[in-house]
Scaffold this active site. Sequence first.
Site, PDB file in Angstrom:
ATOM      1  N   GLU A   1      34.798  41.556  38.940  1.00  0.00           N
ATOM      2  CA  GLU A   1      35.188  40.193  38.552  1.00  0.00           C
ATOM      3  C   GLU A   1      35.188  39.317  39.802  1.00  0.00           C
ATOM      4  O   GLU A   1      36.233  38.999  40.364  1.00  0.00           O
ATOM      5  CB  GLU A   1      36.578  40.190  37.910  1.00  0.00           C
ATOM      6  CG  GLU A   1      36.676  40.987  36.617  1.00  0.00           C
ATOM      7  CD  GLU A   1      38.079  40.982  36.037  1.00  0.00           C
ATOM      8  OE1 GLU A   1      38.989  40.372  36.662  1.00  0.00           O
ATOM      9  OE2 GLU A   1      38.293  41.582  34.977  1.00  0.00           O
TER      10      GLU A   1
ATOM     11  N   ASP B   1      11.498  46.273  61.888  1.00  0.00           N
ATOM     12  CA  ASP B   1      12.200  46.646  63.114  1.00  0.00           C
ATOM     13  C   ASP B   1      13.695  46.774  62.827  1.00  0.00           C
ATOM     14  O   ASP B   1      14.397  45.775  62.719  1.00  0.00           O
ATOM     15  CB  ASP B   1      11.946  45.596  64.196  1.00  0.00           C
ATOM     16  CG  ASP B   1      12.655  45.914  65.507  1.00  0.00           C
ATOM     17  OD1 ASP B   1      13.253  47.009  65.611  1.00  0.00           O
ATOM     18  OD2 ASP B   1      12.613  45.074  66.413  1.00  0.00           O
TER      19      ASP B   1
ATOM     20  N   GLU C   1      35.244  31.869  38.322  1.00  0.00           N
ATOM     21  CA  GLU C   1      34.964  33.282  38.097  1.00  0.00           C
ATOM     22  C   GLU C   1      33.899  33.407  37.027  1.00  0.00           C
ATOM     23  O   GLU C   1      33.946  32.726  36.000  1.00  0.00           O
ATOM     24  CB  GLU C   1      36.226  34.028  37.653  1.00  0.00           C
ATOM     25  CG  GLU C   1      36.001  35.518  37.391  1.00  0.00           C
ATOM     26  CD  GLU C   1      37.276  36.251  36.976  1.00  0.00           C
ATOM     27  OE1 GLU C   1      37.232  36.995  35.989  1.00  0.00           O
ATOM     28  OE2 GLU C   1      38.321  36.047  37.652  1.00  0.00           O
TER      29      GLU C   1
ATOM     30  N   HIS D   1      38.341  41.905  41.543  1.00  0.00           N
ATOM     31  CA  HIS D   1      38.910  43.035  40.828  1.00  0.00           C
ATOM     32  C   HIS D   1      37.775  43.911  40.315  1.00  0.00           C
ATOM     33  O   HIS D   1      36.781  43.410  39.775  1.00  0.00           O
ATOM     34  CB  HIS D   1      39.763  42.560  39.645  1.00  0.00           C
ATOM     35  CG  HIS D   1      40.843  41.606  40.040  1.00  0.00           C
ATOM     36  ND1 HIS D   1      41.473  40.780  39.142  1.00  0.00           N
ATOM     37  CD2 HIS D   1      41.414  41.344  41.241  1.00  0.00           C
ATOM     38  CE1 HIS D   1      42.377  40.053  39.760  1.00  0.00           C
ATOM     39  NE2 HIS D   1      42.357  40.384  41.047  1.00  0.00           N
TER      40      HIS D   1
ATOM     41  N   GLU E   1      35.227  36.239  42.251  1.00  0.00           N
ATOM     42  CA  GLU E   1      35.661  34.841  42.269  1.00  0.00           C
ATOM     43  C   GLU E   1      35.034  34.145  43.474  1.00  0.00           C
ATOM     44  O   GLU E   1      34.703  34.783  44.475  1.00  0.00           O
ATOM     45  CB  GLU E   1      37.185  34.759  42.347  1.00  0.00           C
ATOM     46  CG  GLU E   1      37.879  35.369  41.142  1.00  0.00           C
ATOM     47  CD  GLU E   1      39.383  35.520  41.331  1.00  0.00           C
ATOM     48  OE1 GLU E   1      40.087  35.709  40.323  1.00  0.00           O
ATOM     49  OE2 GLU E   1      39.847  35.476  42.488  1.00  0.00           O
TER      50      GLU E   1
ATOM     51  N   GLU F   1      39.039  29.075  37.744  1.00  0.00           N
ATOM     52  CA  GLU F   1      40.167  29.899  38.174  1.00  0.00           C
ATOM     53  C   GLU F   1      41.381  29.024  38.498  1.00  0.00           C
ATOM     54  O   GLU F   1      41.378  27.816  38.292  1.00  0.00           O
ATOM     55  CB  GLU F   1      39.772  30.766  39.374  1.00  0.00           C
ATOM     56  CG  GLU F   1      39.404  32.193  38.996  1.00  0.00           C
ATOM     57  CD  GLU F   1      40.581  32.970  38.408  1.00  0.00           C
ATOM     58  OE1 GLU F   1      41.744  32.582  38.652  1.00  0.00           O
ATOM     59  OE2 GLU F   1      40.333  33.947  37.691  1.00  0.00           O
TER      60      GLU F   1
ATOM     61  N   GLU G   1      41.661  49.333  36.840  1.00  0.00           N
ATOM     62  CA  GLU G   1      41.237  48.124  37.539  1.00  0.00           C
ATOM     63  C   GLU G   1      41.875  48.089  38.925  1.00  0.00           C
ATOM     64  O   GLU G   1      43.093  47.969  39.051  1.00  0.00           O
ATOM     65  CB  GLU G   1      41.652  46.884  36.746  1.00  0.00           C
ATOM     66  CG  GLU G   1      41.333  45.566  37.431  1.00  0.00           C
ATOM     67  CD  GLU G   1      41.983  44.371  36.740  1.00  0.00           C
ATOM     68  OE1 GLU G   1      41.572  43.232  37.037  1.00  0.00           O
ATOM     69  OE2 GLU G   1      42.903  44.581  35.923  1.00  0.00           O
TER      70      GLU G   1
END
Length: 456
Positions: free
Chosen positions: A143, A63, A207, A256, A145, A200, A345
């Site tokens: 990447e 549904d 990460e 990133h 985190e 991190e 990036e």
Amino acid sequence: MTSEHTSPDGGLDAAEQDVIDKIEQEGVDFLRLQFTDILGTVKNVSVPASQAEKAFTEGIYFDGSSIEGFVRIQESDMRLDPDPETFAVLPWRADSDGSAARLVCDVIDTSTGEPFSGDPRTVLKDAIDRASELGYEVNAGPEPEFFVFETDADGAPTTDTHDAGGYFDLAPKDLASDLRREIIYNLESMGFEVEASHHEVAEGQHEIDFKYADALTTADNIATFRSVVRATTAQSDAHATFMPKPIAGINGSGMHTHLSLFEDGENAFHDGDDEFNLSGTAKSFLAGILEHAPALTAVCNPTVNSYKRLVPGYEAPVYVAWSDVNRSALIRKPAARVPAASRIELRSPDPSCNPYLALAAMIHAGLDGVENDLEAPDPVRENIYEFDEATREEYGIDTLPPNLGAAVEALEDDEVVTDALGDHIAEKFVEAKTAEYDEYRASVSEWEIDRYLAKY
């Protein structure tokens, strides 16, 4: 209407039969047929493994009116078509009362038999098709985190960090090293190639990076990654969150995203004769991202909380520029050891985004730059965080939208990005995010109470 993978005679094709064989070999009891709603929340329909052949040949119906932003009640019938290439046994179910496996699905509109325009995976496939028509394959590498927090006596998440570690710290400060190892084991058992993991900058922040892949596989992997991280962490009586900024005053969590185009098996972004090793195609793609950055922000940073991360001083990019040497710009050109690794990036996305919509929007924005031969501005090698407003104006550097409301307005004004989403998703996304921001504006925070209640 049968699955696009199904053989012409209505039976199973080789990939589907391989899944059936694996189900038997692995002793799988249940299949979780997974898809995402417009907001990026993973949904699933669980069926007995005995229904696998039916799922491939007939699809599984559900549904659609019950799913955020899908369809109205009178248009509710939807069908899930599982992609056999996404089969994976869920490792955290192996020792429980039933083994389960996952298949990512495309959503089909049963009234037409065509892919549903409100399915984010379909939207990304359309973006990939557009790139293919221009002769390109799109690769992406994220990447993501995340934070790990303690839970209280009732199992509810708190904002007490799981450890007191910092960037690249080791145990005993980084108490989550064993947890990250368990997450990696689970990811690898599901076919991920994990390249690196580390603590991190902020306490409780981590990460884990996995290898780049084609855009569709990457989006599937991001959705899977979030599920694996949260499920594995829950087994340790802790809570993992991809909320962009759960604690004020420290770094938030980003995602990133590295992007590149390949043409005839060669990296179309590489030019060994260029100062930055970037081809004209790469620079035009980069220029397209910069051109559409405000609208992209609504899709790549889709929550009110996202904009608590996008402020100067916490390593999050807020300035629309690119650089090859510093991380204060929106786009960075990472060093590449080999031509195949040349890429750009984009540093603004955060892990709360819908990965299918975010990648689709990035692809369309970049391809708009390629098709219109847009010229990238000169890179900014100084630290933009140290610029005053006059200097930023001199360099022609704009800033990203300061809040979700402004980002949604930018999205509505950008035909390239709204076209990337399609009419259905663009309308429903704007509707949902406008309501979210309006609700936020009308709320009264603890900060306001602390600051104003006694004073006035």
